[in-house]
Design a protein around this motif. Sequence first.
Motif, PDB file in Angstrom:
ATOM      1  N   ARG A  97       8.144   3.438   0.359  1.00 20.10           N
ATOM      2  CA  ARG A  97       9.089   4.297   1.078  1.00 20.10           C
ATOM      3  C   ARG A  97      10.237   4.569   0.110  1.00 20.10           C
ATOM      4  O   ARG A  97      11.071   3.717  -0.135  1.00 20.10           O
ATOM      5  CB  ARG A  97       9.567   3.627   2.362  1.00 20.10           C
ATOM      6  CG  ARG A  97      10.444   4.538   3.191  1.00 20.10           C
ATOM      7  CD  ARG A  97      10.499   4.121   4.657  1.00 20.10           C
ATOM      8  NE  ARG A  97       9.176   4.230   5.253  1.00 20.10           N
ATOM      9  CZ  ARG A  97       8.584   3.238   5.945  1.00 20.10           C
ATOM     10  NH1 ARG A  97       9.192   2.096   6.142  1.00 20.10           N
ATOM     11  NH2 ARG A  97       7.387   3.420   6.449  1.00 20.10           N
ATOM     12  N   ARG A 103       6.896  14.513  -1.959  1.00 23.70           N
ATOM     13  CA  ARG A 103       7.022  13.123  -2.417  1.00 23.70           C
ATOM     14  C   ARG A 103       7.949  12.995  -3.619  1.00 23.70           C
ATOM     15  O   ARG A 103       8.288  11.882  -4.018  1.00 23.70           O
ATOM     16  CB  ARG A 103       5.651  12.566  -2.780  1.00 23.70           C
ATOM     17  CG  ARG A 103       4.692  12.485  -1.605  1.00 23.70           C
ATOM     18  CD  ARG A 103       3.340  12.008  -2.063  1.00 23.70           C
ATOM     19  NE  ARG A 103       2.379  12.005  -0.975  1.00 23.70           N
ATOM     20  CZ  ARG A 103       1.103  11.715  -1.124  1.00 23.70           C
ATOM     21  NH1 ARG A 103       0.623  11.400  -2.327  1.00 23.70           N
ATOM     22  NH2 ARG A 103       0.286  11.726  -0.080  1.00 23.70           N
ATOM     23  N   LYS A 121       0.810  -1.220   0.000  1.00 21.76           N
ATOM     24  CA  LYS A 121       0.000   0.000   0.000  1.00 21.76           C
ATOM     25  C   LYS A 121       0.840   1.265   0.000  1.00 21.76           C
ATOM     26  O   LYS A 121       0.384   2.314  -0.408  1.00 21.76           O
ATOM     27  CB  LYS A 121      -0.916   0.010   1.221  1.00 21.76           C
ATOM     28  CG  LYS A 121      -1.931  -1.106   1.212  1.00 21.76           C
ATOM     29  CD  LYS A 121      -2.789  -1.079   2.446  1.00 21.76           C
ATOM     30  CE  LYS A 121      -3.729  -2.271   2.428  1.00 21.76           C
ATOM     31  NZ  LYS A 121      -4.439  -2.409   3.680  1.00 21.76           N
ATOM     32  N   THR A 122       2.087   1.145   0.465  1.00 15.51           N
ATOM     33  CA  THR A 122       2.938   2.318   0.613  1.00 15.51           C
ATOM     34  C   THR A 122       4.317   2.041   0.049  1.00 15.51           C
ATOM     35  O   THR A 122       4.845   0.940   0.189  1.00 15.51           O
ATOM     36  CB  THR A 122       3.060   2.703   2.106  1.00 15.51           C
ATOM     37  OG1 THR A 122       1.754   2.897   2.645  1.00 15.51           O
ATOM     38  CG2 THR A 122       3.877   3.963   2.296  1.00 15.51           C
ATOM     39  N   ASP A 160       7.195   8.678   2.287  1.00 14.05           N
ATOM     40  CA  ASP A 160       6.210   7.618   2.137  1.00 14.05           C
ATOM     41  C   ASP A 160       5.188   8.067   1.097  1.00 14.05           C
ATOM     42  O   ASP A 160       4.589   9.136   1.218  1.00 14.05           O
ATOM     43  CB  ASP A 160       5.527   7.312   3.466  1.00 14.05           C
ATOM     44  CG  ASP A 160       6.426   6.547   4.420  1.00 14.05           C
ATOM     45  OD1 ASP A 160       7.474   6.042   3.971  1.00 14.05           O
ATOM     46  OD2 ASP A 160       6.088   6.452   5.613  1.00 14.05           O
ATOM     47  N   PRO A 217       1.855   6.798  -1.297  1.00 13.34           N
ATOM     48  CA  PRO A 217       0.844   5.762  -1.534  1.00 13.34           C
ATOM     49  C   PRO A 217       1.054   5.114  -2.908  1.00 13.34           C
ATOM     50  O   PRO A 217       1.415   5.796  -3.870  1.00 13.34           O
ATOM     51  CB  PRO A 217      -0.482   6.514  -1.506  1.00 13.34           C
ATOM     52  CG  PRO A 217      -0.182   7.906  -1.095  1.00 13.34           C
ATOM     53  CD  PRO A 217       1.287   8.126  -1.204  1.00 13.34           C
TER      54      PRO A 217
END
Length: 167
Positions: free
Chosen positions: A95, A155, A92-93, A105, A107
Motif C-alpha cells: 500500500r 500505481r 503480497k501487497t 495497492d 502487487p
Amino acid sequence: MKILLVAALLCALPLSNAMCAALEAPRGDVVLTVTGHIDNTNAGNTAAFDIAMLQTLAGRRAIMETPWTNGATEFDGPYLKAVLDAAGAHGKTLRIKALNDYAADVPVEDATDYETILALKMNGKPMSVRDKGPLFMIYPFDKNHELYNEKYFSRSVWQIKEIEVVD
C-alpha cells in the motif's frame, strides 16, 4: 551466551539473512517509512529511510516519457525491490501512500518482476514536493511499453511517504 550462539547460527543460514540484516538509523530527515510485514526495523516497528540511505541501495537511471512529464525525462533512484529487501519485507501487497493520503495497492510482483524504482531525482535534480518528490514510483516504461497504460499509471504514486506491506 547460548542465545547469542543460537542467533549467530541462525544468521548463518541463507533463509535467515533478511531477519539478521541490521538497518541503520537514519541520520537525516526521514523521507520514507516502511511498515507492516517487515523484519528489519530501525524506528520502533518501522523501517525509516533518509535520502542518503536510499542512495546506497541498488537502483537505476532511466530516460523515458511519462504522462506526467514533458518529453524525455531522466529518473534516478533505488529499485523498489532493493528498498523492500532492506526492510526485510514479506507480503503480497504494497500500500503505497502519498503525502496527500492518496494510496495505491500494488502487487509485490511489480517490485520483483519489473525494474520499478523510487525516483529521488528527475533530470539530475532532487525532486521537491512541488515536483512530485521526494519519491516518485516509476515503472520501467522505457523497457516495457506494455506497462504504459492506466493500470500502471494509477500505481505510479508520487510524493510517497510510506509503504505498508500487507498480506
